[in-house]
Motif scaffolding. Structure first.
Motif, short mmCIF file in Angstrom:
data_model
loop_
_atom_site.label_atom_id
_atom_site.label_comp_id
_atom_site.label_asym_id
_atom_site.label_seq_id
_atom_site.Cartn_x
_atom_site.Cartn_y
_atom_site.Cartn_z
N ARG A 18 0.99 4.48 -3.42
CA ARG A 18 0.18 5.42 -3.06
C ARG A 18 -0.28 6.29 -4.37
O ARG A 18 -0.57 7.62 -4.42
N GLU A 19 -0.66 5.78 -5.33
CA GLU A 19 -1.10 6.12 -6.66
C GLU A 19 -2.62 6.48 -6.51
O GLU A 19 -3.02 7.10 -7.49
N THR A 20 -3.26 5.67 -5.64
CA THR A 20 -4.80 6.14 -5.52
C THR A 20 -5.02 5.54 -4.25
O THR A 20 -4.27 5.16 -3.22
N THR A 21 -6.66 5.47 -4.00
CA THR A 21 -7.08 5.10 -2.52
C THR A 21 -6.69 3.42 -2.37
O THR A 21 -6.62 2.80 -3.52
N ASP A 22 -6.70 3.12 -1.15
CA ASP A 22 -6.93 1.49 -0.98
C ASP A 22 -7.84 0.77 -1.69
O ASP A 22 -7.88 -0.20 -2.40
N GLU A 23 -9.04 1.37 -1.34
CA GLU A 23 -10.39 0.91 -2.29
C GLU A 23 -10.09 0.76 -3.81
O GLU A 23 -10.44 -0.37 -4.36
N ALA A 24 -9.72 1.69 -4.46
CA ALA A 24 -9.48 1.86 -5.73
C ALA A 24 -8.31 0.84 -6.21
O ALA A 24 -8.25 0.30 -7.18
N ARG A 54 -8.08 0.95 9.48
CA ARG A 54 -7.55 0.73 8.05
C ARG A 54 -7.50 -0.77 7.84
O ARG A 54 -7.96 -1.33 6.63
N ARG A 109 -11.02 -2.13 7.29
CA ARG A 109 -11.60 -1.78 6.18
C ARG A 109 -11.23 -2.50 4.85
O ARG A 109 -12.00 -3.02 3.91
N ASP A 113 1.75 -2.72 4.54
CA ASP A 113 2.02 -1.49 4.83
C ASP A 113 2.52 -1.14 6.03
O ASP A 113 2.38 -2.03 6.98
N LEU A 163 1.01 -1.15 -0.23
CA LEU A 163 0.02 0.06 -0.03
C LEU A 163 0.88 1.19 0.00
O LEU A 163 0.31 2.51 -0.16
#
Length: 143
Positions: A67-73, A98, A101, A91, A64
């Motif tokens: 960090r190019e996008t959110t965890d979900e994406a 987190r 989630r 991570d 993780l």
């Protein structure tokens, strides 16, 4: 439960992680007798989606720190690139919320640093060969 000899399991892992850490971890996993491939960016992960199923990984290790996008994406993109493959997130910053989630997304997580022998054990235990050796089915990513 049957013990699984480390050399007896044919395990392929896709590591989604940034350079240079990702490249170094791939080399360490290979030394631990795990077939490893690196996707060092979202672009590389998207390109990976079009490959033949014969080269599909058994497990995805998702760093993780990419960090190019959110965890979900990021999890959704991994599921699209390699559907039905178990994913384990890694991570430095995994608080309980987190991690919970991620778990609701079907992704267990490990705090970094994680030793290479521990990662090799996790991917071997999640691989289909290990599951068939003990008469079980590997966990599904939920997709």
């Amino acid at each position: 439960m049957h013990a699984i000899a480390p050399d007896a399991v044919d395990t392929r892992v896709l590591l989604v992680a940034s350079e240079p850490h990702g490249r170094a971890l791939v080399l360490e996993l290979r030394r631990a007798r795990v077939e490893a491939e690196l996707a060092a960016s979202l672009t590389e992960l998207r390109a990976r989606a079009g490959r033949e199923e014969s080269s599909a990984p058994h497990v995805v290790l998702l760093d993780l720190d990419l960090r190019e996008t959110t965890d979900e994406a990021l999890v959704e993109l991994v599921h699209l690139a390699v559907p039905g493959i178990p994913v384990v997130a890694l991570d430095h910053d995994l608080c309980g919320e987190r991690a919970a989630r991620l778990l609701t997304l079907g992704v267990p997580s490990l705090n970094k640093p994680v030793t290479v022998p521990a990662l090799a054990l996790v991917v071997r235990r999640l691989s289909p060969a290990a599951a068939s050796a003990i008469g079980a089915t590997p966990p599904s990513s939920g997709r």
